[in-house]
Design a protein around this motif. Sequence first.
Motif, mmCIF file in Angstrom:
data_model
loop_
_atom_site.group_PDB
_atom_site.id
_atom_site.type_symbol
_atom_site.label_atom_id
_atom_site.label_comp_id
_atom_site.label_asym_id
_atom_site.label_seq_id
_atom_site.Cartn_x
_atom_site.Cartn_y
_atom_site.Cartn_z
ATOM 1 N N TRP A 1 26.421 20.298 -9.693
ATOM 2 C CA TRP A 1 25.491 19.495 -10.494
ATOM 3 C C TRP A 1 24.141 20.199 -10.563
ATOM 4 N N TRP A 2 23.684 20.687 -9.421
ATOM 5 C CA TRP A 2 22.393 21.369 -9.377
ATOM 6 C C TRP A 2 22.423 22.642 -10.236
ATOM 7 N N ASP A 3 23.526 23.388 -10.167
ATOM 8 C CA ASP A 3 23.671 24.580 -11.002
ATOM 9 C C ASP A 3 23.618 24.219 -12.483
ATOM 10 N N TYR A 4 24.264 23.095 -12.825
ATOM 11 C CA TYR A 4 24.261 22.665 -14.228
ATOM 12 C C TYR A 4 22.853 22.293 -14.685
ATOM 13 N N LEU A 5 22.123 21.554 -13.856
ATOM 14 C CA LEU A 5 20.787 21.111 -14.244
ATOM 15 C C LEU A 5 19.819 22.276 -14.432
ATOM 16 N N ARG A 6 19.992 23.334 -13.666
ATOM 17 C CA ARG A 6 19.101 24.484 -13.852
ATOM 18 C C ARG A 6 19.735 25.563 -14.727
ATOM 19 N N ARG A 7 20.832 25.170 -15.424
ATOM 20 C CA ARG A 7 21.472 26.008 -16.440
ATOM 21 C C ARG A 7 21.884 27.380 -15.910
ATOM 22 N N LYS A 8 22.438 27.385 -14.718
ATOM 23 C CA LYS A 8 22.910 28.633 -14.131
ATOM 24 C C LYS A 8 24.058 29.189 -14.954
ATOM 25 N N GLN A 9 24.112 30.515 -15.094
ATOM 26 C CA GLN A 9 25.181 31.184 -15.810
ATOM 27 C C GLN A 9 25.938 32.098 -14.847
ATOM 28 N N GLU B 1 29.414 20.727 -18.326
ATOM 29 C CA GLU B 1 29.090 21.357 -19.605
ATOM 30 C C GLU B 1 29.973 20.804 -20.720
ATOM 31 N N ARG C 1 30.444 22.619 -12.605
ATOM 32 C CA ARG C 1 29.503 22.960 -13.679
ATOM 33 C C ARG C 1 30.229 23.020 -15.023
#
Length: 486
Positions: free
Chosen positions: A463-471, A345, A341
């Motif tokens: 990738w999935w965490d990045y697409l849903r903007r996980k912090q 970013e 992620r």
Amino acid sequence: MILELISGEATLPEGSLGTLLRIGLWFSVLILATGLLQNLLYTFQLFTAYRALRRRRVLSGNLSAWWNFAETTVPISILMPAYNEQAGIVESVRSMLSLHYPNFEVIVINDGSTDDTLTALQEAYGLEPVERAYPEAVPHAEIRGLYANPDYPRLLVVDKENGGKADSLNAGINLSRMPLFCSVDADSLLENDSLLRAVQPFMDDPDRVVAVGGTIRVVNDCRVRRGRILEMGLPRSWLARFQINEYLRAFLMARLAWSEWGAMMLISGAFGIFRRNVAIEVGGYSHGTVGEDMEIIVKIHRLQGEKDRDYAIRFVPDPVSWTEVPERLGTLARQRRRWQRGGLETFFKHRVMFMRPRYGISGTVGYTNMLISDVAGPLLELLGYFLIPLFYATGLLDLEFFLAYLGMVFAYGVFLSVGALVLEELELRRYPEPGDLARLTLSAALEHFGYRQINNFWRMLGWWDYLRRKQGWGEMRRKGFAESQD
């Protein structure tokens, strides 16, 4: 069959199935071409790293000859962010305070820990509240208190509201008083001469060098006492052994080569030295990212390119920092998802650098490698897992061809891993026991059968965490160093 289709000697069926197969065919060509390009790059990296190691400047085991050099070194502030690091924080700080370096300070930033990290430090070092003026050069969360003890004049502990690792490093930058700062992880131990080794590029090329990265090694199951490595040990956990092979490839081979080529895009947050004024000029570490170590390096490349400056970012191959790696699948999965992620970013935030000559080799070659390895790599590999059974089921993939290709890929992967291990044995020799080398060689082979595939799965989750903007970072369990002590 695939080769015949590419050459035009065979045809695909008409209709939607044929269209789907044609798309899959060209994706397969892309996957094969990307894999060959990466393997060619890895080969160049291996030989470049070997040449660099052969001509490197080595510190003598007897440091007395180096103290004339040491007296001219630049003062350094060691910044150590800590969040819930009660298990090993005292030993880590002890390791920092005992470094062989003439002028340095250690700043521990307690980032709103919910455990007894701050209490452990207060009790171990007799810390009391102090006042200290500092500039607000880069942004960070509110500081709740500063703690020190005259008996430990090099040590300052900062207690602040939780804001993340980047935020903690920014607080440390503001409070630091030295022209260089060294970022280290709270779960890391530095060798006595770590700073002397890592500061060399700043002394050799003071006008150009703006940042230096050091080698990270795995401390799991080493004998540790009072912050020092007493005896090398090979981890009992195969998961940790696989990570040793990964670290050897990543640091001793890849980053050393990228440093030689002038396009190193990452300095590990576990050990890196920066010019404080340059870090402030780029705005410090960015909030809202978990890849702050990569992002600040890319920001520095970007700023130097926009200012048309002659600069250098270097890597020191000698082992300088020891860190604890995860031995649980869940903890390792969270780490790799976070790394993926963070890379995404950084790549998309600074995509203006991609293939732009004004940013030099970092914008052309370095950013292209980020695209292939960090952005597209896990997607293409996952696609390959889908296309192979599809082509086999439709008769387009010969089993003999598939087995031959698979054997070549695995054999070359093992060759690279063993090649990095050979570099370690020829030049650094940190694993002196023949049995340890044999077990590492075995793990270099076994990691390609299952471990690599699950790593790719974790990267896809990143990738999935990045697409849903996980912090956020997620919990990182650590054993600490106390279990390794006499």
